[in-house]
Each structure stands twice: as structure tokens, then as C-alpha cells.
Motif scaffolding. Structure first.
Motif, PDB file in Angstrom:
ATOM      1  N   ALA A  86      94.041 -57.176  66.850  1.00  0.00           N
ATOM      2  CA  ALA A  86      93.697 -56.398  65.578  1.00  0.00           C
ATOM      3  C   ALA A  86      93.244 -55.134  66.076  1.00  0.00           C
ATOM      4  CB  ALA A  86      92.394 -56.979  65.100  1.00  0.00           C
ATOM      5  N   VAL A  87      92.900 -54.948  67.429  1.00  0.00           N
ATOM      6  CA  VAL A  87      92.332 -53.639  68.112  1.00  0.00           C
ATOM      7  C   VAL A  87      92.444 -53.826  69.442  1.00  0.00           C
ATOM      8  CG1 VAL A  87      90.096 -54.324  68.386  1.00  0.00           C
ATOM      9  CG2 VAL A  87      90.558 -52.120  68.367  1.00  0.00           C
ATOM     10  N   VAL A  88      93.111 -52.754  70.054  1.00  0.00           N
ATOM     11  CA  VAL A  88      93.236 -52.767  71.491  1.00  0.00           C
ATOM     12  C   VAL A  88      92.363 -51.847  72.240  1.00  0.00           C
ATOM     13  CG1 VAL A  88      95.119 -52.374  73.547  1.00  0.00           C
ATOM     14  CG2 VAL A  88      95.834 -53.543  71.196  1.00  0.00           C
ATOM     15  N   TRP A  89      91.567 -52.057  73.252  1.00  0.00           N
ATOM     16  CA  TRP A  89      90.486 -51.144  73.519  1.00  0.00           C
ATOM     17  C   TRP A  89      90.360 -51.206  75.019  1.00  0.00           C
ATOM     18  CZ3 TRP A  89      85.659 -52.469  70.182  1.00  0.00           C
ATOM     19  CH2 TRP A  89      84.789 -51.251  70.225  1.00  0.00           C
ATOM     20  N   SER A  90      90.161 -49.895  75.586  1.00  0.00           N
ATOM     21  CA  SER A  90      90.429 -49.577  76.994  1.00  0.00           C
ATOM     22  C   SER A  90      89.106 -48.862  77.373  1.00  0.00           C
ATOM     23  CB  SER A  90      91.700 -48.722  77.315  1.00  0.00           C
ATOM     24  OG  SER A  90      91.382 -48.423  78.807  1.00  0.00           O
ATOM     25  N   CYS A 134      95.041 -62.275  80.604  1.00  0.00           N
ATOM     26  CA  CYS A 134      96.446 -62.008  80.665  1.00  0.00           C
ATOM     27  C   CYS A 134      96.921 -61.571  81.795  1.00  0.00           C
ATOM     28  CB  CYS A 134      96.650 -61.264  79.233  1.00  0.00           C
ATOM     29  SG  CYS A 134      96.012 -62.018  77.770  1.00  0.00           S
ATOM     30  N   THR A 135      98.300 -61.402  81.843  1.00  0.00           N
ATOM     31  CA  THR A 135      98.837 -60.982  83.112  1.00  0.00           C
ATOM     32  C   THR A 135      99.403 -59.572  83.033  1.00  0.00           C
ATOM     33  OG1 THR A 135     100.841 -61.995  82.418  1.00  0.00           O
ATOM     34  CG2 THR A 135      99.729 -63.265  83.847  1.00  0.00           C
ATOM     35  N   SER A 136      99.269 -59.145  81.799  1.00  0.00           N
ATOM     36  CA  SER A 136      99.772 -57.715  81.613  1.00  0.00           C
ATOM     37  C   SER A 136      98.965 -57.126  80.550  1.00  0.00           C
ATOM     38  CB  SER A 136     101.461 -57.470  81.505  1.00  0.00           C
ATOM     39  OG  SER A 136     101.658 -58.112  80.253  1.00  0.00           O
ATOM     40  N   PRO A 137      99.036 -55.831  80.338  1.00  0.00           N
ATOM     41  CA  PRO A 137      98.341 -54.980  78.923  1.00  0.00           C
ATOM     42  C   PRO A 137      99.093 -55.672  77.868  1.00  0.00           C
ATOM     43  CG  PRO A 137      98.391 -53.702  80.693  1.00  0.00           C
ATOM     44  CD  PRO A 137      99.189 -54.702  81.374  1.00  0.00           C
ATOM     45  N   ALA A 138     100.502 -55.671  78.069  1.00  0.00           N
ATOM     46  CA  ALA A 138     101.075 -56.137  76.700  1.00  0.00           C
ATOM     47  C   ALA A 138     100.876 -57.392  76.456  1.00  0.00           C
ATOM     48  CB  ALA A 138     102.541 -55.953  77.295  1.00  0.00           C
ATOM     49  N   ARG A 139     100.825 -58.259  77.205  1.00  0.00           N
ATOM     50  CA  ARG A 139     100.501 -59.675  76.695  1.00  0.00           C
ATOM     51  C   ARG A 139      99.301 -59.649  75.898  1.00  0.00           C
ATOM     52  NH1 ARG A 139     103.334 -64.037  78.402  1.00  0.00           N
ATOM     53  NH2 ARG A 139     105.256 -63.546  79.954  1.00  0.00           N
ATOM     54  N   ALA A 140      98.027 -58.843  76.383  1.00  0.00           N
ATOM     55  CA  ALA A 140      96.844 -58.946  75.909  1.00  0.00           C
ATOM     56  C   ALA A 140      96.864 -58.314  74.384  1.00  0.00           C
ATOM     57  CB  ALA A 140      95.827 -58.161  76.827  1.00  0.00           C
ATOM     58  N   ALA A 141      97.528 -57.283  74.461  1.00  0.00           N
ATOM     59  CA  ALA A 141      97.648 -56.487  73.014  1.00  0.00           C
ATOM     60  C   ALA A 141      98.546 -57.252  72.015  1.00  0.00           C
ATOM     61  CB  ALA A 141      98.588 -55.111  73.513  1.00  0.00           C
ATOM     62  N   GLU A 142      99.415 -58.107  72.405  1.00  0.00           N
ATOM     63  CA  GLU A 142     100.445 -58.849  71.487  1.00  0.00           C
ATOM     64  C   GLU A 142      99.387 -59.665  70.553  1.00  0.00           C
ATOM     65  OE1 GLU A 142     104.087 -61.738  71.497  1.00  0.00           O
ATOM     66  OE2 GLU A 142     102.960 -61.596  73.203  1.00  0.00           O
ATOM     67  N   SER A 185      99.948 -41.804  69.195  1.00  0.00           N
ATOM     68  CA  SER A 185     100.103 -41.594  67.966  1.00  0.00           C
ATOM     69  C   SER A 185     101.394 -41.913  67.448  1.00  0.00           C
ATOM     70  CB  SER A 185      99.611 -40.403  67.382  1.00  0.00           C
ATOM     71  OG  SER A 185     100.471 -39.228  67.673  1.00  0.00           O
ATOM     72  N   THR A 186     102.327 -41.919  68.071  1.00  0.00           N
ATOM     73  CA  THR A 186     103.856 -42.186  67.588  1.00  0.00           C
ATOM     74  C   THR A 186     104.172 -43.598  67.677  1.00  0.00           C
ATOM     75  OG1 THR A 186     104.870 -42.295  70.001  1.00  0.00           O
ATOM     76  CG2 THR A 186     104.720 -40.090  68.925  1.00  0.00           C
ATOM     77  N   ILE A 187     103.310 -44.427  68.067  1.00  0.00           N
ATOM     78  CA  ILE A 187     103.302 -46.077  68.034  1.00  0.00           C
ATOM     79  C   ILE A 187     102.263 -46.689  67.261  1.00  0.00           C
ATOM     80  CG2 ILE A 187     103.713 -48.067  69.246  1.00  0.00           C
ATOM     81  CD1 ILE A 187     104.331 -46.031  71.762  1.00  0.00           C
ATOM     82  N   ALA A 188     101.009 -46.047  67.344  1.00  0.00           N
ATOM     83  CA  ALA A 188      99.738 -46.973  66.952  1.00  0.00           C
ATOM     84  C   ALA A 188      98.816 -45.955  66.107  1.00  0.00           C
ATOM     85  CB  ALA A 188      99.266 -47.600  68.285  1.00  0.00           C
ATOM     86  N   ARG A 189      97.613 -46.243  66.180  1.00  0.00           N
ATOM     87  CA  ARG A 189      96.506 -45.701  65.279  1.00  0.00           C
ATOM     88  C   ARG A 189      95.400 -45.338  66.363  1.00  0.00           C
ATOM     89  NH1 ARG A 189      94.936 -48.251  59.825  1.00  0.00           N
ATOM     90  NH2 ARG A 189      94.287 -46.138  59.675  1.00  0.00           N
ATOM     91  N   PRO A 190      95.759 -44.084  67.122  1.00  0.00           N
ATOM     92  CA  PRO A 190      94.787 -43.886  68.471  1.00  0.00           C
ATOM     93  C   PRO A 190      93.377 -43.234  68.025  1.00  0.00           C
ATOM     94  CG  PRO A 190      96.366 -42.284  68.132  1.00  0.00           C
ATOM     95  CD  PRO A 190      96.663 -43.179  67.272  1.00  0.00           C
ATOM     96  N   VAL A 191      92.483 -43.678  68.655  1.00  0.00           N
ATOM     97  CA  VAL A 191      91.018 -42.991  68.520  1.00  0.00           C
ATOM     98  C   VAL A 191      90.471 -42.988  70.055  1.00  0.00           C
ATOM     99  CG1 VAL A 191      88.631 -43.310  67.997  1.00  0.00           C
ATOM    100  CG2 VAL A 191      90.532 -43.688  66.242  1.00  0.00           C
ATOM    101  N   GLY A 219     102.962 -51.852  79.559  1.00  0.00           N
ATOM    102  CA  GLY A 219     101.668 -51.207  78.962  1.00  0.00           C
ATOM    103  C   GLY A 219     101.522 -51.988  77.533  1.00  0.00           C
ATOM    104  N   ALA A 220     100.367 -51.549  76.879  1.00  0.00           N
ATOM    105  CA  ALA A 220      99.716 -52.385  75.776  1.00  0.00           C
ATOM    106  C   ALA A 220     100.695 -51.638  74.585  1.00  0.00           C
ATOM    107  CB  ALA A 220      98.441 -51.701  75.702  1.00  0.00           C
ATOM    108  N   LEU A 221     100.927 -50.208  74.830  1.00  0.00           N
ATOM    109  CA  LEU A 221     101.912 -49.771  73.548  1.00  0.00           C
ATOM    110  C   LEU A 221     103.072 -50.206  73.265  1.00  0.00           C
ATOM    111  CD1 LEU A 221     100.643 -46.032  74.006  1.00  0.00           C
ATOM    112  CD2 LEU A 221      99.924 -47.798  72.190  1.00  0.00           C
ATOM    113  N   THR A 222     103.687 -51.161  74.364  1.00  0.00           N
ATOM    114  CA  THR A 222     104.751 -51.799  73.857  1.00  0.00           C
ATOM    115  C   THR A 222     104.590 -52.889  73.037  1.00  0.00           C
ATOM    116  OG1 THR A 222     104.643 -53.416  75.732  1.00  0.00           O
ATOM    117  CG2 THR A 222     105.751 -51.348  76.267  1.00  0.00           C
ATOM    118  N   GLU A 223     103.432 -53.365  72.632  1.00  0.00           N
ATOM    119  CA  GLU A 223     103.220 -54.378  71.787  1.00  0.00           C
ATOM    120  C   GLU A 223     102.043 -54.052  70.700  1.00  0.00           C
ATOM    121  OE1 GLU A 223     104.565 -57.327  71.508  1.00  0.00           O
ATOM    122  OE2 GLU A 223     105.813 -57.161  73.457  1.00  0.00           O
ATOM    123  N   ALA A 224     101.640 -52.810  70.696  1.00  0.00           N
ATOM    124  CA  ALA A 224     100.694 -52.523  69.738  1.00  0.00           C
ATOM    125  C   ALA A 224     101.023 -51.642  68.561  1.00  0.00           C
ATOM    126  CB  ALA A 224      99.468 -51.604  70.633  1.00  0.00           C
ATOM    127  N   GLY A 225     102.189 -51.822  68.292  1.00  0.00           N
ATOM    128  CA  GLY A 225     102.930 -50.997  67.091  1.00  0.00           C
ATOM    129  C   GLY A 225     101.894 -51.111  65.771  1.00  0.00           C
TER     130      GLY A 225
END
Length: 286
Positions: free
Chosen positions: A58-62, A47-55, A108-114, A79-85
Motif C-alpha cells: 500500500a505504501v513504499v517507504w525509504s 525480500c531480495t530486491s526493492p521491486a519484490r518488496a514493493a509489489e 511522480s511519473t509512476i507513483a504518488r511521491p512525498v 528498483g521499487a518504482l518498477t512495481e509501485a505504479g
């Protein structure tokens, strides 16, 4: 709506590519992003951006290099968090405790972070036997654990604070650097005494407390050959800088000395070699 078989994965270093291979072998579809796309290995939708990859993942991993790279993939303009709500987002990079806490709070304001940095190098990732040091809320840790278990044999829950998991990973690497530097100094001392270092490296790889380190890196240190296999000297030097900054002057002299050796080796232009190249600093400063 997320696809339960799709993983967005950031990074294309040794660990990221090894984890990607493991996930692919387990039947997951990968959507990958790396600043240098050519470094991505194996089957994936690049993908050309983290956001496109995250769209829709099920899980977004760095698995990226440092705080700066992590900030870019999560919080940048694309960034991924624009699409990882609402998604499970896992940060497995080795980060400073200060930034790790900031990442957890903002994510944590957008997603479920670990936060779940891992150890075990390439072999552990390829066989699913890494160790993960995880932090997050109880619910988010439970949601992330099945994903972590794909690559990790042990998932050690450190607590709710990301800084704690980040600090454990830095301490883990500090211990490794102390052992590695000790092995390097011992081999250098043996050479100075006119001993057969190849013979001794073979013996030490089979017996004694240093056996794991000597088995992995003794021959490389004796022969002066350090092809990149598991972890670059630059990465370990960065982790030690984070460790020293987090310790705020309270790090033990032994860890501080190891950090100095790695910085000296980095100054010699050895950053892209395997971390066993630290022996060059001990030879320069016996």
C-alpha cells in the motif's frame, strides 16, 4: 492490487529499524529490503530486491543512508518504482536538495511521491513522536499523512518542492551539530582549565539552553565513551556535507566550523561511533 496493511520498507539503520518496530506494533505487515539483509531487525518478510518488496504494498517507504542508496532502491534495475505504479511512495532519507527534487520529478511519473525526512531519533520513532518535514502535491500529501502519523506526532508541510523539505532537514541537523560541537568545545575548555567536567556536565544537563544536548551526550563526552545509540558521526558528517554543498559557499561560519569538526572526527576513524565522538576533534584541535 495493494494490501492496505502491507508496507514496503527500505533500509536497516537505526531509524529504519525503529520505524519498522513501530509499524509492526501498530499491526502492519512489513516487506523489507536492505543491501545487507542481516542488518534487518524484527519481524518482516525479507525480500531480495526493492521491486519484490514493493509489489502489492500500500505504501513504499525509504529510510536509507544517502542519495546513492536512494537512487539504487528506487531507480535501479530492480528498483521499487518498477512495481509501485500508482502507490504512495515516501522518501524519508536525509538527502541533498538537488537529488530530492530529481527523485520527486521522476517518481511522480509512476507513483504518488512525498518527500518526508524525519527528526527525533530512535526514541521518537519508537513512540510515534517523530517530526516529519513533508513536501509533495496537496493530494499526495493528504494520502501520505495517515501513514506519516503512525510514526510522527507533527507533520510539517513545507510545500510542493522536495528540495525545500530536504533543505529544512539539513538545516535541522546543522543546528544540532552546532549545539553538539559547542557542548564538546565547552567541555574541552573546562578540562583545560582544570575544572570538574563531570560535575559541570551534570549541571548543564539540568539547567540552561544546552540542557537537552548535555543530558543526552554530556556524560559520553566526559567519559570518552560513544556507543552508537541514535545517530552515527558518519551520518551527521554526511548531512553536513550536503548542507555545505546546498549552501554553495553561503553557509554561516558557525555551521562551516561544525562541519569541519565532524570531518576531522571522521578522519580519526570515528564514523561508526555516536555523534558525540565529535569531541575528539575538539581535543585534537582545541
Amino acid at each position: 492490487m495493494s494490501d492496505s496493511h502491507t508496507v514496503a520498507l527500505f533500509g536497516a539503520g537505526i531509524m529504519a529499524n525503529a520505524v519498522a518496530a513501530r509499524l509492526h506494533a501498530q499491526g502492519f505487515e512489513l516487506r523489507r529490503y536492505n543491501r545487507t539483509a542481516a542488518a534487518i531487525e524484527g519481524p518482516a518478510i525479507v525480500c531480495t530486491s526493492p521491486a519484490r518488496a514493493a509489489e502489492g504494498a500500500a505504501v513504499v517507504w525509504s529510510f536509507v543512508h544517502d542519495d546513492t542508496a536512494s537512487r539504487a532502491v528506487w531507480f535501479g534495475e530492480e528498483g521499487a518504482l518498477t512495481e509501485a505504479g500508482g502507490a504512495i511512495v515516501i522518501e524519508s532519507s536525509t538527502l541533498s536538495p538537488e537529488y530530492a527534487d530529481r527523485w520527486m520529478k521522476e517518481a511522480s511519473t509512476i507513483a504518488r511521491p512525498v518527500l518526508a525526512p524525519v527528526t527525533g531519533s530512535r526514541p521518537g520513532a519508537e513512540t510515534g513522536r517523530l517530526v516529519a518535514f513533508s513536501a509533495g502535491t496537496r493530494a499526495d500529501l493528504a494520502a501520505a499523512e495517515p501513514w506519516l502519523r503512525v510514526i510522527a506526532h507533527d507533520v510539517i508541510q513545507v510545500g510542493a518542492k522536495a528540495a525545500m523539505a530536504a533543505a529544512v532537514k539539513l538545516l535541522n541537523n546543522a543546528l544540532a551539530s552546532v549545539v553538539l560541537t559547542g557542548l564538546a568545545e565547552t567541555i574541552t575548555a573546562a578540562a583545560t582549565l582544570g575544572l570538574d567536567t563531570e560535575q559541570l556536565a551534570t549541571v548543564w544537563s539540568r539547567h540552561g539552553w544546552a540542557a537537552p544536548a548535555a543530558s543526552a551526550y554530556g556524560a559520553a563526552m566526559v567519559r570518552g565513551e560513544h556507543p552508537l545509540i541514535n545517530c552515527s558521526l558518519e551520518v551527521m558528517a554526511k548531512d553536513l556535507r550536503y548542507m555545505m554543498a546546498a549552501a554553495n559557499g553561503t553557509a554561516t561560519p558557525v555551521i562551516a566550523a561544525a562541519a569541519e569538526h565532524f570531518q576531522q572526527a571522521l578522519a580519526l576513524g570515528l564514523g561508526d561511533q555516536e555523534m558525540s565522538a565529535v569531541i575528539n576533534a575538539t581535543r585534537t584541535n582545541p
